[in-house]
Design a protein around this motif. Structure first.
Motif, PDB file in Angstrom:
ATOM      1  N   MET A 201       0.834  -1.203   0.000  1.00 16.15           N
ATOM      2  CA  MET A 201       0.000   0.000   0.000  1.00 16.15           C
ATOM      3  C   MET A 201       0.874   1.260   0.000  1.00 16.15           C
ATOM      4  O   MET A 201       0.594   2.237  -0.698  1.00 16.15           O
ATOM      5  N   GLY A 202       1.937   1.245   0.791  1.00 17.88           N
ATOM      6  CA  GLY A 202       2.846   2.377   0.813  1.00 17.88           C
ATOM      7  C   GLY A 202       3.501   2.603  -0.533  1.00 17.88           C
ATOM      8  O   GLY A 202       3.586   3.738  -1.028  1.00 17.88           O
ATOM      9  N   PHE A 203       3.952   1.532  -1.159  1.00 15.51           N
ATOM     10  CA  PHE A 203       4.589   1.661  -2.469  1.00 15.51           C
ATOM     11  C   PHE A 203       3.582   2.104  -3.535  1.00 15.51           C
ATOM     12  O   PHE A 203       3.932   2.825  -4.472  1.00 15.51           O
ATOM     13  N   ALA A 204       2.323   1.682  -3.377  1.00 14.98           N
ATOM     14  CA  ALA A 204       1.294   2.093  -4.341  1.00 14.98           C
ATOM     15  C   ALA A 204       1.083   3.602  -4.298  1.00 14.98           C
ATOM     16  O   ALA A 204       0.803   4.232  -5.326  1.00 14.98           O
ATOM     17  N   MET A 205       1.212   4.200  -3.112  1.00 14.46           N
ATOM     18  CA  MET A 205       1.090   5.648  -3.022  1.00 14.46           C
ATOM     19  C   MET A 205       2.229   6.343  -3.777  1.00 14.46           C
ATOM     20  O   MET A 205       2.014   7.329  -4.489  1.00 14.46           O
ATOM     21  N   VAL A 206       3.435   5.830  -3.631  1.00 15.67           N
ATOM     22  CA  VAL A 206       4.560   6.394  -4.376  1.00 15.67           C
ATOM     23  C   VAL A 206       4.338   6.245  -5.873  1.00 15.67           C
ATOM     24  O   VAL A 206       4.576   7.177  -6.659  1.00 15.67           O
ATOM     25  N   ASP A 207       3.855   5.084  -6.287  1.00 19.25           N
ATOM     26  CA  ASP A 207       3.614   4.851  -7.713  1.00 19.25           C
ATOM     27  C   ASP A 207       2.588   5.838  -8.270  1.00 19.25           C
ATOM     28  O   ASP A 207       2.676   6.249  -9.433  1.00 19.25           O
ATOM     29  N   ALA A 208       1.627   6.218  -7.450  1.00 16.25           N
ATOM     30  CA  ALA A 208       0.594   7.150  -7.908  1.00 16.25           C
ATOM     31  C   ALA A 208       1.181   8.525  -8.183  1.00 16.25           C
ATOM     32  O   ALA A 208       0.844   9.172  -9.192  1.00 16.25           O
ATOM     33  N   ILE A 209       2.053   9.025  -7.302  1.00 14.06           N
ATOM     34  CA  ILE A 209       2.635  10.347  -7.569  1.00 14.06           C
ATOM     35  C   ILE A 209       3.697  10.266  -8.661  1.00 14.06           C
ATOM     36  O   ILE A 209       3.943  11.259  -9.349  1.00 14.06           O
ATOM     37  N   LEU A 210       4.297   9.108  -8.844  1.00  9.23           N
ATOM     38  CA  LEU A 210       5.182   8.929  -9.996  1.00  9.23           C
ATOM     39  C   LEU A 210       4.384   9.082 -11.292  1.00  9.23           C
ATOM     40  O   LEU A 210       4.818   9.767 -12.229  1.00  9.23           O
ATOM     41  N   ALA A 211       3.208   8.455 -11.334  1.00  5.48           N
ATOM     42  CA  ALA A 211       2.361   8.562 -12.526  1.00  5.48           C
ATOM     43  C   ALA A 211       1.927  10.003 -12.752  1.00  5.48           C
ATOM     44  O   ALA A 211       1.923  10.497 -13.890  1.00  5.48           O
ATOM     45  N   LEU A 212       1.580  10.699 -11.677  1.00  7.14           N
ATOM     46  CA  LEU A 212       1.168  12.093 -11.810  1.00  7.14           C
ATOM     47  C   LEU A 212       2.326  12.952 -12.313  1.00  7.14           C
ATOM     48  O   LEU A 212       2.140  13.817 -13.181  1.00  7.14           O
ATOM     49  N   GLY A 213       3.524  12.706 -11.795  1.00  8.75           N
ATOM     50  CA  GLY A 213       4.676  13.489 -12.204  1.00  8.75           C
ATOM     51  C   GLY A 213       5.094  13.262 -13.644  1.00  8.75           C
ATOM     52  O   GLY A 213       5.804  14.097 -14.230  1.00  8.75           O
ATOM     53  N   ARG A 214       4.662  12.130 -14.225  1.00  9.04           N
ATOM     54  CA  ARG A 214       5.008  11.844 -15.622  1.00  9.04           C
ATOM     55  C   ARG A 214       4.051  12.481 -16.623  1.00  9.04           C
ATOM     56  O   ARG A 214       4.316  12.500 -17.826  1.00  9.04           O
ATOM     57  N   VAL A 215       2.924  13.004 -16.151  1.00  7.97           N
ATOM     58  CA  VAL A 215       1.954  13.607 -17.058  1.00  7.97           C
ATOM     59  C   VAL A 215       2.516  14.914 -17.623  1.00  7.97           C
ATOM     60  O   VAL A 215       3.009  15.765 -16.880  1.00  7.97           O
ATOM     61  N   ASP A 216       2.449  15.056 -18.922  1.00 11.32           N
ATOM     62  CA  ASP A 216       2.851  16.298 -19.590  1.00 11.32           C
ATOM     63  C   ASP A 216       1.713  17.295 -19.439  1.00 11.32           C
ATOM     64  O   ASP A 216       0.700  17.203 -20.135  1.00 11.32           O
ATOM     65  N   HIS A 217       1.864  18.238 -18.526  1.00 11.68           N
ATOM     66  CA  HIS A 217       0.750  19.146 -18.216  1.00 11.68           C
ATOM     67  C   HIS A 217       0.394  20.033 -19.399  1.00 11.68           C
ATOM     68  O   HIS A 217      -0.765  20.448 -19.535  1.00 11.68           O
ATOM     69  N   VAL A 218       1.349  20.321 -20.235  1.00  9.35           N
ATOM     70  CA  VAL A 218       1.055  21.131 -21.431  1.00  9.35           C
ATOM     71  C   VAL A 218       0.223  20.323 -22.412  1.00  9.35           C
ATOM     72  O   VAL A 218      -0.779  20.806 -22.949  1.00  9.35           O
ATOM     73  N   ALA A 219       0.601  19.074 -22.618  1.00 10.34           N
ATOM     74  CA  ALA A 219      -0.096  18.220 -23.582  1.00 10.34           C
ATOM     75  C   ALA A 219      -1.541  17.954 -23.179  1.00 10.34           C
ATOM     76  O   ALA A 219      -2.406  17.775 -24.047  1.00 10.34           O
ATOM     77  N   VAL A 220      -1.834  17.933 -21.871  1.00  9.64           N
ATOM     78  CA  VAL A 220      -3.210  17.660 -21.418  1.00  9.64           C
ATOM     79  C   VAL A 220      -4.000  18.941 -21.201  1.00  9.64           C
ATOM     80  O   VAL A 220      -5.087  18.915 -20.625  1.00  9.64           O
ATOM     81  N   GLY A 221      -3.458  20.069 -21.641  1.00 12.24           N
ATOM     82  CA  GLY A 221      -4.219  21.316 -21.598  1.00 12.24           C
ATOM     83  C   GLY A 221      -4.119  22.105 -20.315  1.00 12.24           C
ATOM     84  O   GLY A 221      -4.966  22.958 -20.043  1.00 12.24           O
ATOM     85  N   LEU A 222      -3.069  21.870 -19.525  1.00 13.82           N
ATOM     86  CA  LEU A 222      -2.935  22.560 -18.241  1.00 13.82           C
ATOM     87  C   LEU A 222      -1.742  23.516 -18.211  1.00 13.82           C
ATOM     88  O   LEU A 222      -1.190  23.804 -17.142  1.00 13.82           O
ATOM     89  N   ALA A 223      -1.366  24.023 -19.362  1.00 11.50           N
ATOM     90  CA  ALA A 223      -0.201  24.921 -19.422  1.00 11.50           C
ATOM     91  C   ALA A 223      -0.390  26.150 -18.549  1.00 11.50           C
ATOM     92  O   ALA A 223       0.573  26.680 -17.979  1.00 11.50           O
ATOM     93  N   ASP A 224      -1.632  26.624 -18.415  1.00  3.65           N
ATOM     94  CA  ASP A 224      -1.902  27.831 -17.632  1.00  3.65           C
ATOM     95  C   ASP A 224      -2.555  27.526 -16.289  1.00  3.65           C
ATOM     96  O   ASP A 224      -3.148  28.396 -15.656  1.00  3.65           O
ATOM     97  N   PHE A 225      -2.401  26.292 -15.811  1.00  7.86           N
ATOM     98  CA  PHE A 225      -3.073  25.877 -14.580  1.00  7.86           C
ATOM     99  C   PHE A 225      -2.340  26.376 -13.336  1.00  7.86           C
ATOM    100  O   PHE A 225      -2.899  26.383 -12.245  1.00  7.86           O
ATOM    101  N   GLY A 226      -1.110  26.768 -13.483  1.00  4.06           N
ATOM    102  CA  GLY A 226      -0.331  27.292 -12.366  1.00  4.06           C
ATOM    103  C   GLY A 226       0.910  27.969 -12.889  1.00  4.06           C
ATOM    104  O   GLY A 226       1.267  27.828 -14.059  1.00  4.06           O
ATOM    105  N   LYS A 227       1.565  28.733 -12.048  1.00  2.21           N
ATOM    106  CA  LYS A 227       2.755  29.477 -12.440  1.00  2.21           C
ATOM    107  C   LYS A 227       3.986  28.753 -11.916  1.00  2.21           C
ATOM    108  O   LYS A 227       4.364  28.882 -10.753  1.00  2.21           O
TER     109      LYS A 227
END
Length: 362
Positions: free
Chosen positions: A133-159
């Motif tokens: 369960m602990g490792f699954a939490m790490v895997d989840a933020i790894l997946a989030l960190g791999r998302v290209d925020h520009v490609a998914v339309g979030l280029a202006d979601f934060g500074k």
């Protein structure tokens, strides 16, 4: 909750009419019930036609920015579709406040459990399951960190520019605002509060690879699957932005239960044996990411600093009679614990602060 009380939170007839415009099933809304008490955000589960829905909207008395927060949540959930990040599936969003009096969105129900509310037999009976369960939490933020925020339309979601530079000044200023609350004695007994802030400024990482940050990643904000140690979803995305994704790892480590140390009550899991140690969580992240984690100590210290100041706000309000004194005292104790934890990380990371840290009991 009684039907008349529920209807004061969500106008079901207006909701059904709006759903008709979105072609979302037909017929009466049935089996409507609240999943939360409504003091923060309101979560309402209901059935229409052959489909179940969960509605999320601000509380009964929303703060000025709550509607914008709901709009941002809906936007990021929509952007994460198909990315592999475990999250509540967005069905539809209403950005207008004209329908229900607030912005809101509909999402898929999550088939999972919050570990801080108790473990099902499969997980409670197996320390190896809890380890995963602990490792699954790490895997989840790894997946989030791999998302290209520009490609998914979030280029202006934060500074992202200047994100790390803004952190310490932002939270130092927050701490100063507590002086306006009568009765608060100040941060005099919070160990190393200036030492920690100064160290963060001096040792701030100079570069990072921008990405999506959840912003409040800990065990109470994830739901696990009933049939495995994997995550069903990361929940509560109201603090999500674009910045340095290592913030989420630092936050997880700063709030991770340690043997013999106090823990926030809403982060407690029982039984608590079997979970990975912090070094193992860091190693798991390093294996799955190209990000440089050489400065991970900095991110953990920042998380302790930020969370400690947030909790101290409740203590300050309690001193002014604006929150229960018992709660304020409990959270103040946790603030002290977090700063002690920050000092222990700081001492490990940078020997030039060792002498100062040793003057404060850890």
């Amino acid at each position: 909750m009684q039907t008349d009380s529920l209807s004061s939170l969500v106008d079901l007839d207006a909701l059904a009419a709006w759903m008709d415009t979105q072609c979302l099933e037909q017929g009466q809304i049935a089996q409507a019930h609240l999943l939360t008490g409504g003091t923060q955000n309101i979560l309402l589960r209901f059935c229409r036609g052959s489909r179940d829905f969960v509605l999320r909207r601000p509380s009964r008395h929303p703060r000025p920015n709550n509607n914008d927060t709901i709009r941002r949540e809906a936007r990021i959930l929509g952007a994460l579709a198909g990315t592999g990040v475990p999250h509540p599936g967005l069905i539809a969003a209403c950005t207008s406040e004209a329908v229900l009096g607030t912005a809101f969105y509909l999402m898929e129900p999550i088939d999972g459990f919050n570990a801080t509310m108790g473990l099902p037999a499969l997980h409670a009976g197996d320390p190896a399951m809890r380890r995963e369960m602990g490792f699954a939490m790490v895997d989840a933020i790894l997946a989030l960190g791999r998302v290209d925020h520009v490609a998914v339309g979030l280029a202006d979601f934060g500074k992202a520019e200047g994100y790390l530079e803004r952190q310490v000044p932002r939270w130092r200023s927050q701490l100063e605002t507590y002086r306006d609350l009568a009765g608060w004695p100040g941060p005099t007994d919070i160990p190393g509060i200036d030492v920690v802030a100064d160290w963060l400024e001096v040792n701030r990482p100079r570069n990072f690879s921008p990405g999506i940050i959840h912003g409040d990643f800990h065990v109470s904000n994830v739901m696990f699957r009933y049939d495995s140690p994997n995550l069903a979803a990361i929940i509560d995305w109201e603090l999500a932005t674009i910045g340095d994704p290592l913030i989420d790892l630092g936050w997880m480590l700063a709030t991770w239960p340690l043997p013999g140390q106090p823990v926030l009550e809403n982060l407690r899991i029982e039984p608590d044996d079997g979970f990975p140690m912090i070094d193992e969580l860091i190693a798991r992240y390093a294996e799955g990411s190209t990000r440089d984690i050489a400065a991970i100590d900095w991110y953990v210290v920042l998380a302790c600093y930020k969370l400690g100041i947030i909790l101290e706000g409740t203590h300050a309000r309690a001193c002014a009679g604006k929150a229960p004194r018992e709660t304020g005292d409990q959270l103040h104790a946790l603030t002290i614990s977090l700063f002690k934890r920050a000092l222990s990380w700081l001492e490990k990371a940078d020997s030039k602060f060792t002498a100062v840290a040793h003057t404060i009991p850890i």
